[in-house]
Design a protein around this motif. Structure first.
Motif, PDB file in Angstrom:
ATOM      1  N   PRO A 105       0.822  -1.215   0.000  1.00  0.00           N
ATOM      2  CA  PRO A 105       0.000   0.000   0.000  1.00  0.00           C
ATOM      3  C   PRO A 105       0.853   1.261   0.000  1.00  0.00           C
ATOM      4  N   PRO A 131      -4.632   1.370  -1.834  1.00  0.00           N
ATOM      5  CA  PRO A 131      -4.309  -0.041  -2.064  1.00  0.00           C
ATOM      6  C   PRO A 131      -3.093  -0.223  -2.959  1.00  0.00           C
ATOM      7  N   GLN A 146      -8.696   0.870   1.202  1.00  0.00           N
ATOM      8  CA  GLN A 146      -7.617   0.020   1.701  1.00  0.00           C
ATOM      9  C   GLN A 146      -7.995  -0.627   3.035  1.00  0.00           C
ATOM     10  N   GLN A 150      -8.435  -4.688   3.388  1.00  0.00           N
ATOM     11  CA  GLN A 150      -7.591  -5.433   4.318  1.00  0.00           C
ATOM     12  C   GLN A 150      -8.419  -6.137   5.381  1.00  0.00           C
ATOM     13  N   SER A 156      -9.595  -4.613  -3.998  1.00  0.00           N
ATOM     14  CA  SER A 156      -9.901  -3.183  -3.955  1.00  0.00           C
ATOM     15  C   SER A 156     -11.170  -2.877  -4.740  1.00  0.00           C
TER      16      SER A 156
END
Length: 695
Positions: A105, A131, A146, A150, A156
């Protein structure tokens, strides 16, 4: 009936949900050497091949932000990580080893030495990210992408779609809204939402700074970057509130935009705070799970498993508990790699009336139905939920109650063998939040002396779980009380029933003592409700009763609007001079105003439940879709206040009746529970006749 004599405790194998595993770091170099004839070998370091990676950082364009490739995902720009400073246009270019490009990232640290082209010098430091596969733009919106990608372990693209649905945005979350023309309404919405996200993040982070330096359940020390990550997850859960505010005319057209933004943010922080305790809990779950994954536990053969999610115990005639369990067969993966579990809730109330059920927060709501994609279904006791087998990091996906909710899960555990019941129950009571409509502060016996000095046996574990829903289903309550009332046309038309104003013949006779059945019937079609609920109240003279006085305004709106939901305790104080004529609750209502348009209202609630004195708070539209053998009405552009509700209102016409329905908002949650040996021991302590459930 002794506690759980009929039903054993249960595994949360498929239900416990979670934030995602940390992104793995990779990279490296190599050495090589050439040997000439008769010459000694001399190692020569290979020059890594690099590429230029352009990045732009925006809230407005931000000058002097530190941008880096966050290779260890720790929220800091560390030595050795490619980095650069942004120029006045928010632009920077990083020289990134080609082996690392697109794998980590992008992080932007915005300090108090930075300047925002739209909002001036930065006075409160914050960070943003993007991302790995979308590094070109770092903004408040890419930050949430992001965080979502995660935590939910999705791409994404999937994260962006989820966030757009939650916020109501139509513009791409990876687009540069700062360069869009003023005529681009979608970009304008994105810009306002981005600013609200920054301000909310700053405020929520500041309120949780007390967690810095504390130890979480894994023993790790909490940093500011940890808090910002937790705050990002909270903002996703509350994105409906911020999204509605971003398009609210009161915000968009305010003469002082900063003041309008502050009202939104202050309200969010007050109503949905990120507490020190929540930060400590969430981070502990993540790190414990990571530690368990690193230990690479060996797989054990399928066996009976269980988790006790909640128990509130007064005595054997007054208790509540919720648990999940799975037999060895349930824990054996099927051909699709799925395992099963089922839920049992049990309680005794009113001094010994026992009842048991599966789905539903209360016994009365056990029959709720939802659309599973093919049929309207419910989940009786014994219905099997499904999910994937947890990986070594504690991650799994789940399907709860045949599509009622789907999502991802992370679980971690702590060994509590040898610890006293009292110390563990106190740990659970200190955990933020709750389960099953009960607070964790209520967990265990009302009289803690019942626990004595007993300790948990070998194999006992405290399970920590994070749940990340990814989808929820249209649902409705099947009880008669959930059938929408249709007001007679004469009363629904409203009118002025005040003395001297030409009293309405329909409204005039309606008093609190008037039987509701005299002017209502059960709604049978959505069309009838649309025709009747036009936002035309009955206007009455001021009145008094045993609770107090109405004040100068006494308008009745129950006759011509429908409930969207109730905000419990919304009003900080009651109107001066009214005593307890009104409650502190507020009711959100909707009326149909022509074509597919609706108007939303905020209303007072008279003691006893009657809706009074509504005021318009926005407009939107409705649509009706065919869902199986039902017609379902849903609403667009709900007011910002509707973001405080845990669901979105729908109306379901099915079987000749119209029901109040709902679509739960997919909000993440953290929980704590006891595994099978620990649950057996605790229940045995509370109920000596309990024989225990063993594999």
């Amino acid at each position: 009936m002794s506690i759980l004599r009929k039903y054993p405790l249960a595994s949360s194998a498929a239900l416990a949900m979670a934030v995602a595993a940390a992104l793995s770091a990779c990279g490296g170099g190599s050495t090589s050497g050439d040997t000439g004839a008769g010459m000694p070998s001399t190692p020569v370091a290979a020059t890594p091949v690099s590429k230029s990676v352009p990045v732009k950082v925006i809230d407005g364009a931000i000058k002097n932000a530190l941008v880096c490739l966050d290779k260890n995902t720790n929220g800091a720009c560390d030595e050795g990580e490619p980095s650069a400073r942004t120029d006045a246009g928010g632009n920077a270019t990083l020289s990134v080893p080609e082996a690392d490009a697109g794998k980590f990232p992008m992080l932007a640290l915005v300090g108090t030495d930075a300047v925002d082209a739209d909002f001036g010098p930065v006075t409160t430091a914050f960070s943003m990210t993007a991302p790995a596969d979308k590094p070109a733009l770092v903004s408040p919106l890419t930050t949430l992408v992001q965080v979502r990608a995660q935590s939910a372990r999705v791409s994404s693209t999937e994260a962006e779609a989820f966030l757009k649905a939650q916020s109501g945005l139509s513009a791409s979350l990876f687009a540069d809204y700062t360069t869009a023309p003023a005529s681009d309404t979608a970009a304008g919405d994105a810009k306002v939402l981005a600013r609200l996200i920054v301000l909310s993040s700053q405020a929520q982070t500041s309120s949780a700074l007390g967690a810095i330096g504390q130890k979480d359940a894994s023993g790790a020390t909490i940093t500011k970057a940890d808090i910002e990550k937790t705050v990002g997850g909270s903002l996703i859960d509350n994105l409906a509130i911020l999204g509605a505010a971003a398009v609210d005319p009161a915000v968009r057209q305010a003469g002082d935009a900063s003041a309008a933004y502050k009202v939104v943010v202050d309200d969010l922080v007050a109503s949905k705070p990120v507490t020190r305790e929540a930060v400590v809990a969430k981070l502990g779950i993540e790190r414990l799970a990571a530690a368990e994954a690193a230990a690479a536990p060996t797989a054990s053969p399928p066996a009976l498993t269980a988790s006790l999610r909640m128990v509130v115990f007064t005595d054997l005639n007054n208790y509540y508990l919720r648990n999940f369990w799975a037999t060895a067969a349930d824990n054996t993966p099927d051909a699709n790699g799925l395992v099963r579990n089922y839920e049992v809730r049990a309680e005794k109330v009113n001094g010994g009336v026992g009842r048991e059920w599966g789905f539903g927060s209360t016994y009365e709501r056990r029959g709720d139905l939802h659309w599973n994609g093919a049929n309207w279904v419910g989940c009786p006791v014994g219905f099997r939920n499904s999910g994937t087998v947890r990986d070594v990091a504690g991650n799994s996906t789940y399907n709860y109650c045949d599509g009622f909710e789907r999502g991802t899960s992370k679980q971690a555990s702590v060994d509590i063998a040898g610890r006293t019941f009292t110390s563990v129950v106190n740990d659970i009571r200190a955990f933020p939040g709750g389960d099953s409509g009960k607070k964790y502060s209520e967990f265990g016996p009302t009289n803690m002396s019942l626990l004595g000095s007993a300790t948990f046996p070998a194999g006992s574990k405290l399970l920590y779980v994070t749940n990340n829903p990814t989808s929820t289903a249209p649902s409705y309550d099947v009880q008669t009380s959930a059938i929408v009332s249709l007001i007679s046309a004469e009363v629904a038309a409203g009118g002025d029933a005040r003395t001297g104003s030409g009293a309405s013949p329909a409204c005039g006779p309606i008093l609190p003592t008037t039987p509701v059945s005299s002017y209502t019937s059960q709604a049978t079609t959505l069309d009838a409700l649309i025709a009747a609920n036009r936002g035309t109240p009955c206007l009455f003279n001021p009145s008094t009763d045993g609770n107090g006085s109405s004040g100068t305004r006494n308008d009745w709106w129950s006759n011509s609007t429908l409930s969207v939901g109730t905000l419990a305790g919304y009003y900080a104080s009651l109107p001066a001079g009214t005593a307890n004529f009104y409650t502190r609750d507020a009711n959100l209502r909707v009326a149909f105003t022509g074509a597919n348009a609706v108007t939303y209202y905020l209303c007072q609630v008279r003691t006893g439940g009657s809706t009074r004195n509504c005021g318009s708070i926005g407009s939107g539209s409705y649509s009706i879709s065919t869902v199986g053998d039902a017609r379902v009405m849903s609403f667009t552009n709900p007011p910002a206040l509707a973001g405080k509700l845990t669901y979105n209102r729908i109306l379901v016409e099915r079987g000749g009746k119209v029901y109040y329905g709902y679509v739960n908002k997919p909000v993440s949650s953290d929980g704590v529970r006891l595994n099978l040996p620990a649950a057996n021991a605790l229940i045995k302590q509370l109920d000596p006749s309990f024989e225990g459930i063993t594999p």
